[in-house]
Motif scaffolding. Structure first.
Motif: not given
Length: 137
Positions: A11-30
């Protein structure tokens, strides 16, 4: 890295406007939280959508409980409090240790009617109730 730390960092590093985007970024990190798990973590971390993006917000301290108690002879007390607090205050009075003079309560949204067992103890029970209310945060 645990899920909470990852969420806050992303959240600090990205401008996240949707939970699905956050979920995808988390999946990319395992990390692979379900949507409901992610929502619970966001709530616990005080993350909300503000101005179209998710960010951590400061929680405002709870306002102090303000209540007034008045006598309604021969054996009733009427407690007025902020909207939404009457039922919890009524339960607290019903369960209070040391308030044996209380027969029971009826609570609405901002008003609690307190039945006192003996009219002669009305003032005493009022004092006990007011003292108990002063002890609340």
């Amino acid at each position: 890295m645990d899920l909470d730390e990852a969420i806050l960092r992303l959240l600090e590093a990205n401008e996240i406007t949707d939970q699905a985007v956050l979920q995808q970024l988390l999946e990319n990190e395992g990390q692979a939280p379900s949507q409901s798990t992610l929502s619970r973590h966001l709530k616990r971390l005080s993350v909300q959508k503000v101005n179209g993006r998710y960010q951590r917000v400061e929680r405002a301290p709870a306002p102090p409980l303000r209540a007034t108690v008045m006598e309604a002879p021969p054996n009733m007390l009427v407690l007025k409090t902020a909207p939404g607090y009457a039922q919890i205050v009524g339960v607290m009075v019903d369960r209070a240790v040391g308030m044996e003079g209380v027969a029971g309560t009826i609570a609405g949204d901002d008003t609690v009617f307190i039945a006192v067992k003996h009219p002669s103890r009305l003032g005493e029970v009022r004092e006990q109730l007011e003292q108990s209310l002063r002890l609340l945060p």
